[in-house]
Design an enzyme around this catalytic site. Structure first.
Site, mmCIF file in Angstrom:
data_model
loop_
_atom_site.group_PDB
_atom_site.id
_atom_site.type_symbol
_atom_site.label_atom_id
_atom_site.label_comp_id
_atom_site.label_asym_id
_atom_site.label_seq_id
_atom_site.Cartn_x
_atom_site.Cartn_y
_atom_site.Cartn_z
ATOM 1 N N ASP A 1 -2.914 -18.509 3.501
ATOM 2 C CA ASP A 1 -4.054 -19.280 3.020
ATOM 3 C C ASP A 1 -4.559 -20.245 4.095
ATOM 4 O OD1 ASP A 1 -1.606 -20.518 2.748
ATOM 5 O OD2 ASP A 1 -2.069 -21.506 0.848
ATOM 6 N N ASP B 1 -10.918 -8.534 7.943
ATOM 7 C CA ASP B 1 -12.299 -8.530 7.471
ATOM 8 C C ASP B 1 -12.941 -9.892 7.646
ATOM 9 O OD1 ASP B 1 -12.165 -5.893 6.820
ATOM 10 O OD2 ASP B 1 -12.228 -6.154 4.655
ATOM 11 N N ASP C 1 -5.191 -6.774 6.094
ATOM 12 C CA ASP C 1 -6.422 -6.158 5.607
ATOM 13 C C ASP C 1 -7.476 -7.232 5.348
ATOM 14 O OD1 ASP C 1 -8.218 -4.317 4.650
ATOM 15 O OD2 ASP C 1 -7.033 -3.724 2.919
ATOM 16 N N TYR D 1 0.797 -1.218 0.000
ATOM 17 C CA TYR D 1 0.000 0.000 0.000
ATOM 18 C C TYR D 1 0.836 1.278 0.000
ATOM 19 C CZ TYR D 1 -3.856 -3.167 1.216
ATOM 20 O OH TYR D 1 -4.788 -4.180 1.220
ATOM 21 N N LYS E 1 3.590 -15.548 3.762
ATOM 22 C CA LYS E 1 3.547 -16.476 2.635
ATOM 23 C C LYS E 1 4.981 -16.683 2.143
ATOM 24 C CE LYS E 1 1.171 -19.059 -0.248
ATOM 25 N NZ LYS E 1 0.648 -20.358 0.226
#
Length: 341
Positions: A212, A240, A236, A132, A179
C-alpha cells in the site's frame, strides 16, 4: 534463421502485432516468424481448446515468442485466458514478468510536479505462483452460504529465483514489496529470501516497502524507484500503476522470461480492447516496445536502443494515435516509428 513464434490473438492484438513484426523486419536480422493465427477466441468457441499441446510445442521450440492480446467478450469463462496466457507461463516456466516503465515525453505524464515525471523503473513480478495458480475452490456456490477460497502460493525456490533476477538487472537499488505485516506466512518467506539475497549483494542499495505504501509512492514520486520485485498479484497492480504514470497503458511493454533457458514471451500490457478492435485506432507502441525487449534479449542491443529512440522521437513529435494526442491510425503510427529508425 531465428524463429519467433507469433500469436496475434484477439481484438486489437493482430493490428498491433502487425506493426511490431514490420518494425522487427526493418532491421533485416534474419528473423523467421511462425504465426499461430488460429490461437484466438474463435477457435476456442468452436473447439473448447484454448491452446493445444502442439501449439505449446511450437512456441517452446522457437527462440522467443511475441503475443498481441487474449480476450473476447463472447467468452464468459476465464478458462480461455488462463488456457493461453497462464498455460504458457506455467508450462514454459516463465517465472519472471519484466515490466519497464519509462516516460517517453513530459506531455504524457499525469503528474503535476516536473521533478516527479522522470519515471524510469522496472517492476519484476513473480509470474508462476501467488494467487494466479488456480489453487482453491468453492463450497455451496450461488447461495447465501457460499464459500470461496483462493490460495496464495509461495515457494522458497520460486521466490528466491525471482528476487535474484531483480538484483541481476538493477542499476542502483532493489525495492522488495510485500504485505508481511498482514499476510504472515507468505510474507515471511519473501522476507527471508529477500534478506538472503540482499546479503549477497552488499554493494546494491536495497529497500523494503509494504504494497500500500509502494502504491502511494508510485503516484506521488515514482522517480524514487529503480527495480521493484514482488509477488504475482502485487506486481500485476503496481506495474499498471507504473505504466499509467509513465504515459499510459498503450505504451506499456512486458516480457515473460525464463532467464536460465534464455526464452521470452513478449506482449503489450494493454489487453484486447474489443471496443476499438478493427478500427485501426489502437496504439501499437506497447507492442513495438515489447518487440524491442525481444531484440535486446536476443543480443541485438544496438537495434533495441534504436527502436526505443525512434519511438520516443515519434511520441515527442506528436506522430501517434489519438490516445496520445496524435492524429494517426495504427498503421501510420507504426510507419512513423519505422521512418525514424
Amino acid at each position: 534463421m531465428t524463429r519467433i513464434a507469433v500469436i496475434p490473438g484477439d481484438g486489437i492484438g493482430p493490428e498491433v502485432v502487425e506493426q511490431a513484426v514490420l518494425t522487427l523486419d526493418e532491421f533485416r536480422l534474419g528473423l523467421d516468424f511462425d504465426f499461430l493465427d488460429h490461437v484466438n477466441a474463435d477457435t476456442y468457441l468452436r473447439t473448447d481448446v484454448a491452446l493445444s499441446d502442439e501449439d505449446v510445442a511450437r512456441v517452446a521450440s522457437s527462440r522467443s515468442a511475441l503475443l498481441g492480446a487474449i480476450g473476447d467478450p463472447r467468452v464468459g469463462s476465464p478458462a480461455y485466458g488462463r488456457g493461453v496466457l497462464l498455460r504458457l507461463r506455467f508450462d514454459l516456466d516463465l517465472y519472471v514478468n519484466y515490466r519497464p516503465a519509462k516516460l517517453l515525453s513530459d506531455r504524457l505524464s499525469p503528474l503535476r510536479r516536473d521533478r516527479a515525471r522522470a519515471v524510469d523503473c522496472v517492476v519484476i513480478r513473480e509470474n508462476t505462483e501467488g494467487l494466479y495458480t488456480g489453487l482453491g475452490g468453492s463450497l455451496r456456490p450461488g447461495g447465501g452460504h457460499e464459500i470461496a477460497l483462493d490460495i496464495d502460493l509461495s515457494t522458497h525456490r520460486g521466490t528466491a529465483r525471482v528476487v535474484d533476477h531483480a538484483f541481476s538487472v538493477a542499476r542502483r537499488e532493489v525495492c522488495m514489496v510485500d504485505k508481511a505485516n498482514a499476510v504472515e506466512h507468505g510474507g515471511g518467506l519473501w522476507q527471508r529470501c529477500w534478506r538472503t539475497a540482499a546479503a549477497r549483494h552488499p554493494d546494491m542499495a536495497t529497500r523494503h516497502m509494504y504494497v500500500d505504501a509502494a502504491a502511494m509512492r508510485m503516484v506521488t514520486d515514482p522517480t524514487t524507484f529503480d527495480v521493484i520485485v514482488t509477488n504475482n498479484s502485487y506486481g500485476d497492480i503496481l506495474s499498471d500503476v507504473a505504466s499509467a504514470v509513465a504515459g499510459g497503458i498503450g505504451t506499456a511493454a512486458s516480457a515473460n522470461l525464463n532467464p536460465e533457458r534464455g526464452f521470452g514471451l513478449y506482449e503489450p500490457v494493454h489487453g484486447s480492447a474489443p471496443d476499438i478492435a478493427g478500427k485501426q485506432v489502437a496504439n501499437p507502441i506497447g507492442a513495438i516496445l515489447s518487440a524491442g525487449l525481444l531484440l535486446a534479449d536476443l543480443g541485438h542491443t544496438a537495434e533495441a536502443a534504436a527502436l526505443r529512440h525512434a519511438v520516443a522521437r515519434a511520441v515527442t513529435e506528436g506522430e501517434t494515435t489519438p490516445d496520445l494526442g496524435g492524429p494517426l491510425d495504427t498503421r501510420k503510427a507504426g510507419q512513423a516509428v519505422r521512418a525514424r529508425l
